[in-house]
Design a protein around this motif. Structure first.
Motif, PDB file in Angstrom:
ATOM      1  N   VAL A 198       0.849  -1.192   0.000  1.00  0.00           N
ATOM      2  CA  VAL A 198       0.000   0.000   0.000  1.00  0.00           C
ATOM      3  C   VAL A 198       0.886   1.244   0.000  1.00  0.00           C
ATOM      4  O   VAL A 198       2.079   1.164   0.303  1.00  0.00           O
ATOM      5  CB  VAL A 198      -0.961   0.059   1.216  1.00  0.00           C
ATOM      6  N   ILE A 199       0.287   2.371  -0.333  1.00  0.00           N
ATOM      7  CA  ILE A 199       0.983   3.649  -0.258  1.00  0.00           C
ATOM      8  C   ILE A 199       0.361   4.441   0.874  1.00  0.00           C
ATOM      9  O   ILE A 199      -0.865   4.579   0.945  1.00  0.00           O
ATOM     10  CB  ILE A 199       0.871   4.421  -1.579  1.00  0.00           C
ATOM     11  N   PHE A 200       1.206   4.949   1.771  1.00  0.00           N
ATOM     12  CA  PHE A 200       0.748   5.823   2.839  1.00  0.00           C
ATOM     13  C   PHE A 200       1.238   7.230   2.542  1.00  0.00           C
ATOM     14  O   PHE A 200       2.413   7.445   2.265  1.00  0.00           O
ATOM     15  CB  PHE A 200       1.263   5.355   4.197  1.00  0.00           C
ATOM     16  N   ARG A 201       0.318   8.176   2.622  1.00  0.00           N
ATOM     17  CA  ARG A 201       0.631   9.579   2.371  1.00  0.00           C
ATOM     18  C   ARG A 201       0.173  10.384   3.573  1.00  0.00           C
ATOM     19  O   ARG A 201      -0.959  10.243   4.023  1.00  0.00           O
ATOM     20  CB  ARG A 201      -0.090  10.066   1.121  1.00  0.00           C
ATOM     21  N   TYR A 202       1.058  11.226   4.093  1.00  0.00           N
ATOM     22  CA  TYR A 202       0.735  12.029   5.267  1.00  0.00           C
ATOM     23  C   TYR A 202       1.614  13.266   5.281  1.00  0.00           C
ATOM     24  O   TYR A 202       2.550  13.376   4.490  1.00  0.00           O
ATOM     25  CB  TYR A 202       0.938  11.215   6.555  1.00  0.00           C
ATOM     26  N   GLN A 203       1.310  14.199   6.178  1.00  0.00           N
ATOM     27  CA  GLN A 203       2.108  15.414   6.278  1.00  0.00           C
ATOM     28  C   GLN A 203       3.126  15.281   7.398  1.00  0.00           C
ATOM     29  O   GLN A 203       2.814  14.780   8.478  1.00  0.00           O
ATOM     30  CB  GLN A 203       1.228  16.622   6.534  1.00  0.00           C
ATOM     31  N   SER A 204       4.330  15.758   7.129  1.00  0.00           N
ATOM     32  CA  SER A 204       5.376  15.774   8.144  1.00  0.00           C
ATOM     33  C   SER A 204       5.049  16.862   9.162  1.00  0.00           C
ATOM     34  O   SER A 204       4.196  17.717   8.911  1.00  0.00           O
ATOM     35  CB  SER A 204       6.731  16.058   7.492  1.00  0.00           C
ATOM     36  N   PRO A 205       5.728  16.858  10.321  1.00  0.00           N
ATOM     37  CA  PRO A 205       5.512  17.937  11.292  1.00  0.00           C
ATOM     38  C   PRO A 205       5.776  19.332  10.708  1.00  0.00           C
ATOM     39  O   PRO A 205       5.225  20.309  11.175  1.00  0.00           O
ATOM     40  CB  PRO A 205       6.501  17.611  12.411  1.00  0.00           C
ATOM     41  N   ARG A 206       6.596  19.427   9.683  1.00  0.00           N
ATOM     42  CA  ARG A 206       6.871  20.707   9.022  1.00  0.00           C
ATOM     43  C   ARG A 206       5.802  21.081   8.004  1.00  0.00           C
ATOM     44  O   ARG A 206       5.865  22.138   7.398  1.00  0.00           O
ATOM     45  CB  ARG A 206       8.209  20.659   8.303  1.00  0.00           C
ATOM     46  N   GLY A 207       4.863  20.168   7.734  1.00  0.00           N
ATOM     47  CA  GLY A 207       3.801  20.433   6.774  1.00  0.00           C
ATOM     48  C   GLY A 207       4.079  19.951   5.364  1.00  0.00           C
ATOM     49  O   GLY A 207       3.295  20.188   4.453  1.00  0.00           O
ATOM     50  N   LEU A 208       5.199  19.260   5.166  1.00  0.00           N
ATOM     51  CA  LEU A 208       5.529  18.742   3.840  1.00  0.00           C
ATOM     52  C   LEU A 208       4.824  17.405   3.613  1.00  0.00           C
ATOM     53  O   LEU A 208       4.743  16.580   4.522  1.00  0.00           O
ATOM     54  CB  LEU A 208       7.042  18.535   3.713  1.00  0.00           C
TER      55      LEU A 208
END
Length: 107
Positions: free
Chosen positions: A43-53
């Motif tokens: 699967v592909i997981f997509r999320y935002q880093s703590p910096r917002g990237l």
């Protein structure tokens, strides 16, 4: 020859796409993250880093879901209930630094 090529293109266009599922691990528990990987194989997981990237990567059940020059290695991603959910993703075999055996981790 053109008729064969056209027929082949039509058959390929009509075949179902082998799409990989995409999820946001920050909306799932760690157990759900691991279950999704185990049930689907990759699967592909997509999320935002703590910096917002935006961050994303492909995570797998075991090395069988990696390319021939890759192997599955443990890593961590954030989930809803823990900042370090342990999962596997594919790493290049050159990263083994001379190890004699390729590890075969399984989720």
């Amino acid at each position: 020859m053109k008729k064969i090529a056209l027929a082949l293109m039509l058959v390929l266009a009509a075949s179902p796409a082998l799409a990989i599922s995409r999820y946001n691990p920050l909306t799932m528990s760690c157990a759900s993250v691991r279950a999704a990987i185990h049930n689907q194989g990759a699967v592909i997981f997509r999320y935002q880093s703590p910096r917002g990237l935006p961050l994303y990567d492909r995570y797998v059940r075991n090395s069988n879901y990696c390319d021939a020059t890759d192997y599955a290695e443990w890593t961590h991603i954030p989930s809803k209930d823990t900042p370090r959910c342990q999962v596997l993703n594919c790493q290049n075999i050159d990263n083994l630094d001379g190890m004699l055996f390729v590890p075969h981790h399984q989720l």
